[in-house]
Scaffold this motif. Structure first.
Motif, PDB file in Angstrom:
ATOM      1  N   UNK A 209       0.831  -1.212   0.000  1.00  0.00           N
ATOM      2  CA  UNK A 209       0.000   0.000   0.000  1.00  0.00           C
ATOM      3  C   UNK A 209       0.863   1.258   0.000  1.00  0.00           C
ATOM      4  N   UNK A 210       1.882   1.265   0.839  1.00  0.00           N
ATOM      5  CA  UNK A 210       2.752   2.444   0.909  1.00  0.00           C
ATOM      6  C   UNK A 210       3.490   2.646  -0.408  1.00  0.00           C
ATOM      7  N   UNK A 211       3.880   1.561  -1.041  1.00  0.00           N
ATOM      8  CA  UNK A 211       4.578   1.674  -2.330  1.00  0.00           C
ATOM      9  C   UNK A 211       3.649   2.198  -3.426  1.00  0.00           C
ATOM     10  N   UNK A 212       2.442   1.651  -3.492  1.00  0.00           N
ATOM     11  CA  UNK A 212       1.526   1.998  -4.580  1.00  0.00           C
ATOM     12  C   UNK A 212       0.724   3.269  -4.315  1.00  0.00           C
ATOM     13  N   UNK A 213       0.317   3.479  -3.050  1.00  0.00           N
ATOM     14  CA  UNK A 213      -0.597   4.568  -2.717  1.00  0.00           C
ATOM     15  C   UNK A 213       0.023   5.674  -1.877  1.00  0.00           C
ATOM     16  N   UNK A 214       1.103   5.344  -1.184  1.00  0.00           N
ATOM     17  CA  UNK A 214       1.686   6.312  -0.267  1.00  0.00           C
ATOM     18  C   UNK A 214       0.964   6.378   1.063  1.00  0.00           C
ATOM     19  N   UNK A 215       0.035   5.471   1.312  1.00  0.00           N
ATOM     20  CA  UNK A 215      -0.685   5.388   2.581  1.00  0.00           C
ATOM     21  C   UNK A 215      -1.143   3.954   2.800  1.00  0.00           C
ATOM     22  N   UNK A 216      -1.582   3.664   4.030  1.00  0.00           N
ATOM     23  CA  UNK A 216      -2.033   2.314   4.372  1.00  0.00           C
ATOM     24  C   UNK A 216      -3.546   2.296   4.509  1.00  0.00           C
ATOM     25  N   UNK A 217      -4.167   1.354   3.828  1.00  0.00           N
ATOM     26  CA  UNK A 217      -5.621   1.192   3.948  1.00  0.00           C
ATOM     27  C   UNK A 217      -5.943   0.198   5.060  1.00  0.00           C
ATOM     28  N   UNK A 218      -7.015   0.458   5.770  1.00  0.00           N
ATOM     29  CA  UNK A 218      -7.483  -0.496   6.773  1.00  0.00           C
ATOM     30  C   UNK A 218      -8.408  -1.506   6.099  1.00  0.00           C
ATOM     31  N   UNK A 219      -8.587  -2.644   6.756  1.00  0.00           N
ATOM     32  CA  UNK A 219      -9.517  -3.647   6.253  1.00  0.00           C
ATOM     33  C   UNK A 219     -10.927  -3.074   6.216  1.00  0.00           C
TER      34      UNK A 219
END
Length: 411
Positions: free
Chosen positions: A359-369
């Motif tokens: 997520x950090x690589x692709x979006x620059x942030x972390x998504x929650x479930x």
């Protein structure tokens, strides 16, 4: 479940920690932006070689002593070099965090890269490349991706024969110094450790790690066309690639659910229509894939030369038929399947660490479930059918591998 917290250290390393106080273990995923897309021209396969060479000794230890040091700490580890990045993954008891990170610091900052082990690493890579001949579906998709991308994103992560043969210890050491570094790298931890403790441990072990962050080229694709690959065989491998929406797009999960309708189980359209009703194939599926900045839907069918023409026609027709809409029952089944897959993955600390880093690589942030589940739940029949009508899957890149001379020219 607590959402991962992130911090960027002074050397550019991104640290993300998802605290799981009930978990006595820790899963680690270190993502280094060192992949085939940034291999030097003429040294295709350098990232693959470096990943194998790293484990031949570090911090004054030879390969055996290094392996035993990890084993003494009970570390279960793995690593791989891919198209866009190299990953180093591990699972261990939370109490060993500082010692484990110290070992990885030796690998990343003080690798031996011994000359006497280099040829062994090269031979393993050459065997991996040669194994494509024994894996027709993988060989076909490798060639198809190369045809789709005009940018280095079409490269084989294993490398090329010419690149592997041209590699030298000197060239790879220089490449290691250029590409392996803290800037742009992501360290994700999930388990029984706090961000504060993790940050202190990382700064003590990897705080002096410098360098890294090579510029990655933007994906560039060709015009869709057909690729015919001659191979004497009793089977024909058919591959299709359609442009799709990338992660971060508002309709990303709409597209993912459409892929589930196509190939989410034994009741999905491709299995039922192409295999069960017509008996055209021994294997058929579709799956979402992509690279940073470009996503696609790939489809595969394995059949015989006599059935190849009809298989390709029916496979394309079923994928294109999505534009006519899906039923409420199909959508609900797709939702259950996708949510089950996601929940099962996220239950594992190892899978969670992988997801955080990606997520950090692709979006620059972390998504929650919870965020992902809400996005899936928000897709109703009207929304998915409106999306599919406006964004039909048509005009794919196509690859056919097999006895091409036995297959009719229309393919």
């Amino acid at each position: 479940m607590a959402l991962a917290r992130t911090v960027t250290l002074s050397n550019g390393l991104i640290l993300a920690v998802e605290e799981q106080p009930w978990n006595p273990g820790v899963a680690m995923q270190l993502l280094l932006p060192v992949g085939a897309v940034t291999d030097p021209e003429g040294l295709e396969g350098a990232a693959n070689l470096l990943e194998g060479w790293l484990w031949k000794g570090a911090g004054g230890r030879d390969a055996r002593a290094l392996a035993e040091a990890f084993d003494d700490l009970g570390v279960r580890r793995g690593s791989a070099a891919g198209l866009e990045y190299t990953t180093l993954g591990a699972s261990f008891l939370a109490g060993q965090l500082e010692k484990v990170l110290a070992l990885y610091a030796d690998v990343l900052m003080r690798p031996a890269l011994p000359e006497d082990a280099f040829e062994t690493v090269r031979q393993v890579a050459l065997q991996e490349l040669a194994s494509l001949e024994d894996q027709p579906p993988k060989k076909m998709f490798t060639a198809l991706r190369r045809a789709v991308f005009e940018s280095p994103h079409g490269r084989n992560p294993s490398g090329s024969l010419e690149g592997l043969q041209a590699a030298t210890p000197e060239a790879l050491r220089a490449d290691f110094a250029r590409r392996y570094g803290a800037r742009g790298s992501i360290l994700a931890l999930a388990g029984g450790v706090s961000l504060e403790r993790a940050q202190a441990a990382v700064e003590a072990t990897l705080g002096l790690w410098q360098g890294g962050e090579v510029t990655v080229p933007a994906p560039v694709v060709s015009q869709p066309h057909t690729l015919r690959l001659e191979q004497h065989s009793a089977q024909v491998q058919i591959g299709l690639i359609y442009p799709d929406v990338s992660i971060g797009h508002p309709e990303f999960y709409t597209a993912r659910l459409a892929a589930q309708v196509l190939s989410g189980g034994m009741g999905a359209r491709l299995f039922v229509e192409v295999r069960e009703k017509r008996g055209l194939v021994y294997s058929v599926y579709a799956s979402p894939n992509g690279v940073k900045g470009y996503s696609y839907l790939s489809a595969y069918a394995g059949t015989t030369p006599e059935r190849a023409e009809e298989t390709l026609r029916v496979l394309r027709a079923e994928i294109e038929r999505l534009a006519q809409g899906v039923s409420a029952e199909e959508l609900e089944r797709a939702k259950v399947g996708l949510r089950t897959m996601l929940v099962m993955q996220e239950e594992s600390a190892r899978s969670r660490a992988v997801s955080i880093a990606r997520d950090l690589y692709l979006l620059g942030r972390v998504r929650s479930l919870e965020e992902i589940e809400a996005a899936i739940a928000a897709v109703d029949p009207e929304r998915i059918n409106r999306y599919l009508a406006k964004n039909p899957y048509r005009d794919p890149w196509t690859a056919i591998l097999g006895p091409v001379d036995q297959i009719v020219a229309s393919l």
